[in-house]
Design an enzyme around this catalytic site. Structure first.
Site, PDB file in Angstrom:
ATOM      1  N   ARG A  79      13.214  -1.242   2.895  1.00 10.00           N
ATOM      2  CA  ARG A  79      13.499  -2.635   2.555  1.00 10.00           C
ATOM      3  C   ARG A  79      14.885  -2.742   1.914  1.00 10.00           C
ATOM      4  O   ARG A  79      15.379  -1.817   1.292  1.00 10.00           O
ATOM      5  CB  ARG A  79      12.445  -3.181   1.597  1.00 10.00           C
ATOM      6  CG  ARG A  79      11.082  -3.398   2.215  1.00 10.00           C
ATOM      7  CD  ARG A  79      10.129  -4.013   1.205  1.00 10.00           C
ATOM      8  NE  ARG A  79       9.943  -3.178   0.023  1.00 10.00           N
ATOM      9  CZ  ARG A  79      10.525  -3.377  -1.145  1.00 10.00           C
ATOM     10  NH1 ARG A  79      11.357  -4.396  -1.327  1.00 10.00           N
ATOM     11  NH2 ARG A  79      10.292  -2.571  -2.160  1.00 10.00           N
ATOM     12  N   ARG A  94       7.104   6.205   8.277  1.00  7.82           N
ATOM     13  CA  ARG A  94       5.940   5.310   8.303  1.00  7.82           C
ATOM     14  C   ARG A  94       5.198   5.382   9.635  1.00  7.82           C
ATOM     15  O   ARG A  94       5.770   5.680  10.682  1.00  7.82           O
ATOM     16  CB  ARG A  94       6.395   3.864   8.091  1.00  7.82           C
ATOM     17  CG  ARG A  94       7.004   3.588   6.732  1.00  7.82           C
ATOM     18  CD  ARG A  94       5.951   3.378   5.679  1.00  7.82           C
ATOM     19  NE  ARG A  94       6.514   3.114   4.366  1.00  7.82           N
ATOM     20  CZ  ARG A  94       5.804   2.683   3.323  1.00  7.82           C
ATOM     21  NH1 ARG A  94       4.511   2.461   3.454  1.00  7.82           N
ATOM     22  NH2 ARG A  94       6.383   2.502   2.168  1.00  7.82           N
ATOM     23  N   LYS A 118      -2.271   5.210  -2.680  1.00  4.81           N
ATOM     24  CA  LYS A 118      -3.075   4.013  -2.414  1.00  4.81           C
ATOM     25  C   LYS A 118      -3.770   4.070  -1.059  1.00  4.81           C
ATOM     26  O   LYS A 118      -4.975   3.840  -0.948  1.00  4.81           O
ATOM     27  CB  LYS A 118      -2.148   2.797  -2.519  1.00  4.81           C
ATOM     28  CG  LYS A 118      -2.766   1.450  -2.354  1.00  4.81           C
ATOM     29  CD  LYS A 118      -1.902   0.365  -3.013  1.00  4.81           C
ATOM     30  CE  LYS A 118      -0.458   0.460  -2.624  1.00  4.81           C
ATOM     31  NZ  LYS A 118      -0.200  -0.010  -1.246  1.00  4.81           N
ATOM     32  N   THR A 119      -2.997   4.389  -0.025  1.00  5.93           N
ATOM     33  CA  THR A 119      -3.569   4.469   1.327  1.00  5.93           C
ATOM     34  C   THR A 119      -4.477   5.685   1.465  1.00  5.93           C
ATOM     35  O   THR A 119      -5.577   5.603   2.018  1.00  5.93           O
ATOM     36  CB  THR A 119      -2.446   4.529   2.373  1.00  5.93           C
ATOM     37  OG1 THR A 119      -1.658   3.336   2.286  1.00  5.93           O
ATOM     38  CG2 THR A 119      -3.014   4.643   3.777  1.00  5.93           C
ATOM     39  N   ASP A 160      -3.300  -2.277   1.972  1.00  9.53           N
ATOM     40  CA  ASP A 160      -2.082  -2.669   1.265  1.00  9.53           C
ATOM     41  C   ASP A 160      -2.074  -4.065   0.650  1.00  9.53           C
ATOM     42  O   ASP A 160      -1.528  -4.247  -0.419  1.00  9.53           O
ATOM     43  CB  ASP A 160      -0.890  -2.545   2.224  1.00  9.53           C
ATOM     44  CG  ASP A 160       0.440  -2.540   1.509  1.00  9.53           C
ATOM     45  OD1 ASP A 160       0.567  -1.828   0.502  1.00  9.53           O
ATOM     46  OD2 ASP A 160       1.364  -3.228   1.965  1.00  9.53           O
ATOM     47  N   LYS A 165       6.495  -7.431   4.904  1.00 11.42           N
ATOM     48  CA  LYS A 165       6.603  -7.786   3.490  1.00 11.42           C
ATOM     49  C   LYS A 165       7.057  -9.228   3.282  1.00 11.42           C
ATOM     50  O   LYS A 165       6.742  -9.825   2.247  1.00 11.42           O
ATOM     51  CB  LYS A 165       7.558  -6.818   2.791  1.00 11.42           C
ATOM     52  CG  LYS A 165       6.972  -5.421   2.622  1.00 11.42           C
ATOM     53  CD  LYS A 165       5.631  -5.434   1.884  1.00 11.42           C
ATOM     54  CE  LYS A 165       5.113  -4.034   1.597  1.00 11.42           C
ATOM     55  NZ  LYS A 165       3.758  -4.045   0.975  1.00 11.42           N
ATOM     56  N   HIS A 167      -1.250  -6.670  -4.283  1.00 16.14           N
ATOM     57  CA  HIS A 167      -0.679  -5.525  -3.575  1.00 16.14           C
ATOM     58  C   HIS A 167      -1.577  -4.327  -3.850  1.00 16.14           C
ATOM     59  O   HIS A 167      -1.347  -3.549  -4.763  1.00 16.14           O
ATOM     60  CB  HIS A 167       0.747  -5.269  -4.073  1.00 16.14           C
ATOM     61  CG  HIS A 167       1.481  -4.243  -3.276  1.00 16.14           C
ATOM     62  ND1 HIS A 167       2.441  -3.424  -3.813  1.00 16.14           N
ATOM     63  CD2 HIS A 167       1.399  -3.901  -1.963  1.00 16.14           C
ATOM     64  CE1 HIS A 167       2.925  -2.625  -2.883  1.00 16.14           C
ATOM     65  NE2 HIS A 167       2.307  -2.892  -1.752  1.00 16.14           N
ATOM     66  N   SER A 225       4.431   2.766  -3.946  1.00 18.75           N
ATOM     67  CA  SER A 225       4.589   3.731  -2.864  1.00 18.75           C
ATOM     68  C   SER A 225       4.572   5.161  -3.395  1.00 18.75           C
ATOM     69  O   SER A 225       5.204   5.474  -4.398  1.00 18.75           O
ATOM     70  CB  SER A 225       5.920   3.485  -2.144  1.00 18.75           C
ATOM     71  OG  SER A 225       6.122   4.412  -1.115  1.00 18.75           O
TER      72      SER A 225
END
Length: 530
Positions: free
Chosen positions: A58, A321, A241-242, A256, A200, A219, A237
């Site tokens: 980003r 990713r 989390k994932t 997410d 995003k 988030h 990140s």
């Protein structure tokens, strides 16, 4: 410029008088188009691999919200939500439309954001690149044939990565720009091929729209146990989390972005965008296996002969990713809707090695750490970072929050109270010393602690209170050595541990000074230093 005239310019292009317009192409056709246009290659598993050039993540300095009458008193303007004038936006819009009108073909897709029909947003995405259209097809929610028959877009993304702005003329900060106009219901993206900007940007839009309907936008990832118990995982990140929400023994709601309404939670997306640096089939089999035909690999190195991905390589970026539809996870919930959460887990990767692997938070501590949104950057991940650095991202998602942080925090606090939610802080970072000295906490230990928290095994566990951070630390957890649970016991030098813990505590307190009008009981829930 009126809204009608504004829309007409785009519709004139989409009539396809001079351009071949591809509407809602299937996955095979999009892959064929992407290969034909030499936008990337096909890997051994059938995933499509593309690289994004200069922009591999980003570009927050290039993101703007148009300063319009209807939003000027609502948006929390500043470094995150940079204002840009309507005149600049409309001039850029005309240039982008003219640029796209010179192309031979464009790719248009209709999708939804929000699995709960009561709070969904219909979106239209117009792409210059075929693989970008494949990306959004996998990431957002796919309408049924019946829904497409009456589909009316409420928001439009126009993505023209080949158009580069001139900052001196166009009023941007660089050649790249991501601009949201809430009045024109348009997101304008140019100068960057990083596909995550589309994902995003819609999340930012939902973070503005959902609270207006009394829905908390979050988030976080979410999953559901066999008894129907719901868990949320907040984290920046690299905190897991994932990985931790993708559990073979629980149903995945999403990895997410979620909303929390009066009926429960729902996924904002229809796919997953997993960070895959060092992805392992052994440690994360569900994610690894999801990268199959139709999925997208972004900036992942691929062996030239075998076309096998090298997930350990950071040749292009650490931010590699994988994008795939949520259906690629065997135990995903379809539709992605669940009840009210029973447990919330805040994830942090503490490179200082002082935060406990798991601790139970009071409601006030939960509010404090939600507002703080702490994790740490590691040496080598960014130019100039030579030692671990504390990073604070409000509500675990500061770059995507158009409204004041207090708005989201107050809503979370109300829901924790209303639904009697248990909140834990889990450190997936280092133990026994800081990064470079200690070791990363064993993933199997982290999974065991998360499982114990979700199953209620820690409710009656004996605890000790951390003298600096005030956390309640369990002294025993099934599947985890007792000494791992208390950070100071893993350090060889207790004095060095206390020094490092105080250093981090000071940074927490300094960061919290930026918040205004926070109740004193929440302020006092932070670290205390004698």
């Amino acid at each position: 410029m009126s809204t009608i005239h504004f829309e007409t310019e785009l519709e004139r292009v989409l009539r396809g008088e001079n351009i071949n317009i591809h509407h809602d192409l299937t996955v095979p056709k999009l892959i064929e188009k992407s290969l034909e246009r030499k936008e990337g290659i096909l890997t051994a598993s059938g995933a499509f691999q593309a690289t994004t050039g200069k922009y591999t993540g980003r570009s927050p300095r290039d993101k703007f919200i148009v300063f319009e009458r209807s939003v000027k008193d609502k948006v929390n303007w500043g470094e995150v939500n940079q204002p840009i004038s309507s005149d600049i936006f409309e001039r850029l819009y005309k240039k982008v439309i003219h640029y796209l009108n010179q192309k031979d073909e464009l790719f248009v897709r209709r999708m939804y954001a929000g699995a709960d029909k009561a709070h969904s947003l219909s979106i239209r995405i117009i792409n210059e690149m075929a693989w970008h259209n494949l990306f959004v097809r996998q990431l957002f929610i796919r309408p049924s044939i019946k829904e497409l028959a009456s589909f009316i877009p409420e928001f439009t993304i126009i993505s023209a990565p080949g158009f580069k702005a001139d900052p001196a003329v166009d009023g941007t900060n660089s050649e790249a720009f991501i601009i949201i106009s809430f009045e024109k219901r348009t997101i304008l993206i140019g100068g960057t091929e990083y596909a995550g900007e589309m994902k995003k940007s819609i999340f930012s839009v939902m973070n503005y729209l959902l609270p207006e309907s009394d829905v908390l936008s979050m988030h976080c990832s979410a999953n559901v146990g066999i008894e129907g118990d719901v868990a949320l995982f907040f984290g920046l990140s690299g905190t897991g989390k994932t990985t931790l929400s993708t559990d073979p023994y629980r149903n995945l709601v999403g990895d997410d972005e979620h909303g929390w309404s009066t009926n429960g939670i729902f996924n904002i997306e229809g796919g997953c965008y997993a960070k895959c640096i060092h992805l392992s089939k052994y440690k994360e089999p569900q994610i690894y296996n999801a990268i199959s035909y139709g999925s997208v690999l972004e900036n992942v190195v691929v062996e030239e002969d075998t076309r096998e991905p090298d997930f350990d390589s950071s040749y292009y970026t650490e931010n590699t990713r994988a994008a795939y539809p949520i259906e690629a996870i065997p135990n995903a919930m379809i539709p992605s809707i669940a009840g009210h959460p029973n447990t919330i887990i805040f994830l942090t990767a503490d490179a200082f090695g002082v935060l406990p692997p798991i601790s139970k938070l009071t409601k006030e501590q939960a509010m404090y750490h939600f507002l703080s949104g702490y994790t740490s950057k590691l040496a080598g991940t960014e130019r100039g970072v030579t030692e671990p650095e504390a990073t604070f991202s409000t509500c675990f998602g500061a770059p995507f929050l158009p409204l004041s942080a207090n708005r989201y925090a107050e809503m979370l606090g109300e829901k924790i109270n209303e639904h009697n939610v248990n909140v834990f802080l889990v450190n997936t970072g280092w133990s026994g010393g800081p990064y470079g000295v200690g070791k990363r906490i064993n993933l199997s230990y982290t999974r065991a602690m998360v499982q114990a928290a979700l199953q209620g095994d820690l409710k009656s566990a004996e605890t000790v209170i951390d003298p600096i951070f005030g956390f309640h630390l369990p002294t025993h957890c099934p599947g985890v050595p007792d000494e791992v649970l208390q950070p100071k016991l893993t350090w060889k030098d207790e004095g060095a541990y206390k020094k490092k813990a105080k250093e981090l505590a000071i940074q927490f307190n300094e960061n919290f000074k930026k918040f205004n009008d926070i109740p004193i009981n929440i302020v006092q829930a932070g670290p205390r230093i004698k």
